[in-house]
Design a protein around this motif. Sequence first.
Motif: not given
Length: 117
Positions: A54-58, A62-64, A89-90
């Motif tokens: 729903i949000y994408g990778s960035e 998603t990062l959390l 990635r982070a």
Amino acid sequence: LYRQALTGFEAAFGCEHPETLGVMYQLANLLRVRGNTAEAEALFRRELDGCLAIYGSEHHDTLLSERNLETLRQNGFGTTEEQHHVMTRAILFHSKVIVEEAEEETSSKKHCACSFI
């Protein structure tokens, strides 16, 4: 209660709804704290998959989600290669955000300076 809530939210909103993902996170975190790391990892993975969808990778959420899964892995789960991938990635994402913020600030200062001329 979290299991019942998750079942209800999945039925009402679907698996890829922000509210459902929030309940999924809460249950996964509770399971982690109680020592049920295998089930917690499965839920953290589902939450991450939902965030990616729903949000994408960035996106921040998603990062959390990736960080939550990585924290669990650092405590004995997952491979070093998976851990390296998530951390890389982070770092790349946060570097990108810093550059974008710096560019926006520079652009704002130029715009402000031009308005005084």
